[in-house]
Design an enzyme around this catalytic site. Structure first.
Site, short mmCIF file in Angstrom:
data_model
loop_
_atom_site.label_atom_id
_atom_site.label_comp_id
_atom_site.label_asym_id
_atom_site.label_seq_id
_atom_site.Cartn_x
_atom_site.Cartn_y
_atom_site.Cartn_z
N HIS A 165 0.87 -1.18 0.00
CA HIS A 165 0.00 0.00 0.00
C HIS A 165 0.89 1.22 0.00
O HIS A 165 2.11 1.11 0.19
CB HIS A 165 -0.96 -0.01 1.19
N HIS A 225 1.09 3.96 2.00
CA HIS A 225 1.49 4.76 3.15
C HIS A 225 3.00 4.98 3.06
O HIS A 225 3.74 4.08 2.64
CB HIS A 225 1.11 4.06 4.46
N ASP A 269 5.60 5.01 4.89
CA ASP A 269 6.64 4.14 5.48
C ASP A 269 6.84 2.85 4.68
O ASP A 269 7.70 2.04 5.03
CB ASP A 269 6.33 3.84 6.95
N HIS A 320 -6.69 -2.74 5.93
CA HIS A 320 -5.81 -1.71 6.49
C HIS A 320 -6.31 -0.28 6.22
O HIS A 320 -5.51 0.62 5.98
CB HIS A 320 -4.39 -1.90 5.97
N ASP A 330 0.70 -4.11 6.26
CA ASP A 330 -0.08 -3.64 7.40
C ASP A 330 -1.50 -4.20 7.32
O ASP A 330 -2.14 -4.11 6.28
CB ASP A 330 -0.17 -2.11 7.39
N HIS A 370 6.85 -4.53 11.52
CA HIS A 370 6.16 -3.24 11.66
C HIS A 370 5.99 -2.92 13.16
O HIS A 370 4.92 -2.49 13.61
CB HIS A 370 4.80 -3.26 10.94
ZN LIG Z 1 0.10 1.49 6.56
#
Ligand SMILES: [Zn+2]
Length: 310
Positions: free
Chosen positions: A61, A63, A65, A139, A210, A268
């Site tokens: 995904h 995001h 990070d 997520h 995630d 994570h």
């Molecule tokens: Zn994430």
């Protein structure tokens, strides 16, 4: 056949001095596959000596990070005069964001880059000995996990039995092993099922990215040799895990147990466990009888064949 997983970044949304942003490197007999590329991933690849010849980048995904390492990687590949094509996989809706990251800096990739949209259930990479499938996760944004699934291997070849049946060692052995009947020295026919055992399972590695605990991951991780699962929080932050679309270590352990996975690696890890992640380990171990590790940057896990000891 080597199957090695190297954790390049095992931190949560905010990196710490010990834990970089998310990235998992897989070397499958020389094939270099990268799952997510958080900021600083290229430096982690150098630091841990994974090699730099990544052919496929699987994005869970967008995001930050998980993807902010993409521009740096592209730039360094350019400096290195890379010519080999790169395929990037990203969930629906994330394609344009990934494209922008690839073209974020003032350097056009000097090698072909293709961005493919993937949906849960898709076989996104299909090679003769293994495939990579996208897995539905949960997520709070468009996200997928990935499962690397090896094809079945040929059954064991019983050399002694073949010789006892009068087959001379040599090319006829490999023909039998490949499923072909051959003629023995005395003229009788020897069939492959007389000397070759049942096909043997390959290995299965699942990376969730995630996610909240979900049934689709449990299904994808059935009998997995390694499940790499979101283990952001301990149970005292269970509410926060729900709010942010992550899992607690215990929840990851429950998924691994329900799936019958052999090994669980938590990743994570939230910065609040930077100093000591032993709580995550003990919480995951409660529901899960298999081996649990809290991944750390640089951890390498070799994945043996299920029948390796035989
Ligand atoms: Zn994430």
């Amino acid at each position: 056949m080597t199957l090695r997983v190297t954790f390049l970044g095992t931190g949560g949304a905010v990196p710490t001095t010990e834990r970089n942003a998310s990235a998992v490197f897989v070397n499958r007999e020389g094939d270099q596959l990268l799952f997510d590329a958080g900021e600083g991933t290229q430096r982690q690849m150098m630091r841990f000596g994974t090699g730099f010849a990544v052919s496929d980048l699987f994005v869970t995904h967008t995001h930050g990070d998980h993807v902010l390492g993409i521009p740096g990687l592209i730039q360094t590949w350019n400096f290195n005069d890379r010519t080999a094509p790169l395929t990037v996989y990203a969930p629906e809706g994330a394609r344009s964001g990934v494209r922008e990251l690839i073209h974020a800096v003032d350097t056009t990739p000097g090698f072909p880059v293709e961005v493919r949209t993937v949906a849960p259930g898709d076989t996104v990479l299909d090679r003769p000995e293994y495939r990579v499938e996208a897995v539905r996760v949960d997520h709070r944004t468009r996200a997928v996990g990935y499962a690397l699934v090896e094809a079945e291997r040929k059954g064991r070849f019983d050399r002694e039995r073949a010789e006892a049946l009068g087959v001379e060692p040599g090319p006829k052995f490999s023909r039998l092993h490949d499923g072909e009947a051959v003629e023995a020295a005395d003229g009788t026919t020897v069939r492959p099922e007389q000397v070759v055992g049942d096909p043997r399972p390959g290995r299965r590695v699942v990376y969730t990215g995630d996610t909240r605990p979900v049934r689709t991951v449990t299904e994808a991780a059935a009998d997995a040799d390694l499940l790499v699962h979101d283990g952001t929080f301990a149970s005292d932050e269970a509410e926060r895990a729900v709010e942010t679309g992550h899992s607690t270590a215990r929840e990851a352990g429950e998924v691994a147990a329900a799936a019958g996975a052999k090994r669980l690696a938590l990743t994570h890890v939230s910065s609040r466990y930077a100093g000591d992640a032993s709580l995550l380990l003990s919480e995951a171990e409660q529901p899960f009888p298999g081996e649990v590790v809290v991944a750390r940057d640089g951890l390498e896990l070799e994945i043996p064949y299920p029948d390796a000891e035989a």
